[in-house]
Design a protein around this motif. Sequence first.
Motif, PDB file in Angstrom:
ATOM      1  N   THR A 131      55.681  77.083  52.490  1.00 35.69           N
ATOM      2  CA  THR A 131      56.619  76.019  52.131  1.00 35.69           C
ATOM      3  C   THR A 131      57.817  76.036  53.067  1.00 35.69           C
ATOM      4  OG1 THR A 131      55.931  76.217  49.826  1.00 35.69           O
ATOM      5  CG2 THR A 131      57.967  75.055  50.240  1.00 35.69           C
ATOM      6  N   ASP A 152      57.112  67.268  48.037  1.00 37.72           N
ATOM      7  CA  ASP A 152      56.665  67.086  46.650  1.00 37.72           C
ATOM      8  C   ASP A 152      55.156  66.874  46.589  1.00 37.72           C
ATOM      9  OD1 ASP A 152      59.215  67.399  45.742  1.00 37.72           O
ATOM     10  OD2 ASP A 152      59.653  65.246  45.607  1.00 37.72           O
ATOM     11  N   GLU A 153      54.627  66.074  47.511  1.00 35.52           N
ATOM     12  CA  GLU A 153      53.196  65.793  47.555  1.00 35.52           C
ATOM     13  C   GLU A 153      52.408  67.063  47.887  1.00 35.52           C
ATOM     14  OE1 GLU A 153      50.336  63.192  50.305  1.00 35.52           O
ATOM     15  OE2 GLU A 153      52.115  62.150  49.573  1.00 35.52           O
ATOM     16  N   SER A 154      52.912  67.863  48.802  1.00 40.78           N
ATOM     17  CA  SER A 154      52.248  69.111  49.174  1.00 40.78           C
ATOM     18  C   SER A 154      52.230  70.100  48.011  1.00 40.78           C
ATOM     19  CB  SER A 154      52.950  69.751  50.371  1.00 40.78           C
ATOM     20  OG  SER A 154      52.869  68.912  51.494  1.00 40.78           O
ATOM     21  N   ARG A 156      52.302  69.375  44.817  1.00 39.82           N
ATOM     22  CA  ARG A 156      51.347  68.891  43.820  1.00 39.82           C
ATOM     23  C   ARG A 156      49.921  69.260  44.226  1.00 39.82           C
ATOM     24  NH1 ARG A 156      54.839  64.391  43.224  1.00 39.82           N
ATOM     25  NH2 ARG A 156      53.783  63.377  44.945  1.00 39.82           N
ATOM     26  N   THR A 157      49.612  69.090  45.473  1.00 40.37           N
ATOM     27  CA  THR A 157      48.275  69.389  45.982  1.00 40.37           C
ATOM     28  C   THR A 157      47.971  70.895  45.838  1.00 40.37           C
ATOM     29  OG1 THR A 157      48.495  67.595  47.570  1.00 40.37           O
ATOM     30  CG2 THR A 157      46.750  69.202  47.983  1.00 40.37           C
ATOM     31  N   ILE A 158      48.935  71.713  46.216  1.00 41.26           N
ATOM     32  CA  ILE A 158      48.738  73.172  46.111  1.00 41.26           C
ATOM     33  C   ILE A 158      48.535  73.588  44.648  1.00 41.26           C
ATOM     34  CG2 ILE A 158      49.854  75.404  46.429  1.00 41.26           C
ATOM     35  CD1 ILE A 158      51.106  74.234  48.985  1.00 41.26           C
ATOM     36  N   ARG A 159      49.364  73.021  43.782  1.00 44.15           N
ATOM     37  CA  ARG A 159      49.253  73.388  42.355  1.00 44.15           C
ATOM     38  C   ARG A 159      47.907  72.966  41.764  1.00 44.15           C
ATOM     39  NH1 ARG A 159      55.223  71.668  41.446  1.00 44.15           N
ATOM     40  NH2 ARG A 159      56.259  73.630  41.814  1.00 44.15           N
ATOM     41  N   THR A 160      47.432  71.830  42.098  1.00 46.01           N
ATOM     42  CA  THR A 160      46.135  71.388  41.564  1.00 46.01           C
ATOM     43  C   THR A 160      44.993  72.239  42.108  1.00 46.01           C
ATOM     44  OG1 THR A 160      45.952  69.695  43.300  1.00 46.01           O
ATOM     45  CG2 THR A 160      46.822  68.995  41.157  1.00 46.01           C
ATOM     46  N   LYS A 161      45.087  72.715  43.314  1.00 43.96           N
ATOM     47  CA  LYS A 161      44.033  73.561  43.878  1.00 43.96           C
ATOM     48  C   LYS A 161      44.069  74.963  43.285  1.00 43.96           C
ATOM     49  CE  LYS A 161      43.245  71.110  48.145  1.00 43.96           C
ATOM     50  NZ  LYS A 161      43.145  71.160  49.574  1.00 43.96           N
TER      51      LYS A 161
END
Length: 163
Positions: A131, A152-154, A156-161
């Motif tokens: 980050t 913010d988009e990154s 969200r992507t990391i958290r979902t993975k």
Amino acid sequence: MDATTQATWWVFASLILFLALLGYVGVHKMLAKALDSRAERIRNELDEARELREEAQGVLAELQRKRREAEEEAEQIVAAAKREAETIRKDAAEKSAEYVERRTTSAEQKIAQAESDAIGAVRNRAIEIATAAARQVIAETVGPEKQQQIIDESLRTIRTKLN
């Protein structure tokens, strides 16, 4: 008759008279009675001694029987104690094995948890580093409004993975 023969004759006559007097008085009956009573007393003592011997043999047989019973009971007690000791030994061995198994399982679980925690910590640190690196790269290449949107988009992507 000379004096010695006459004296012998008087002694003999006196003896006969004395014996006749003893017979008349019943001395021979008293002697017989005394001997009979003594023989009866001896016979009674012998009978009593025989009875005592038989009683003693009975007591001896009873004591020998009780001794055998006590020995058998002692053998049974020893055998029961050996069986109980063997049972206790087996239980102790089983409990020791169970304890070692529980401790091993617990240690394995703690190791797995520590690995999981370490992986999580490394992952979080990697995310933080990534980050920070991404912020720096974005800050150098993109404008401030766009930076926040990309971050913010990154995230969200990391958290979902990760989930």
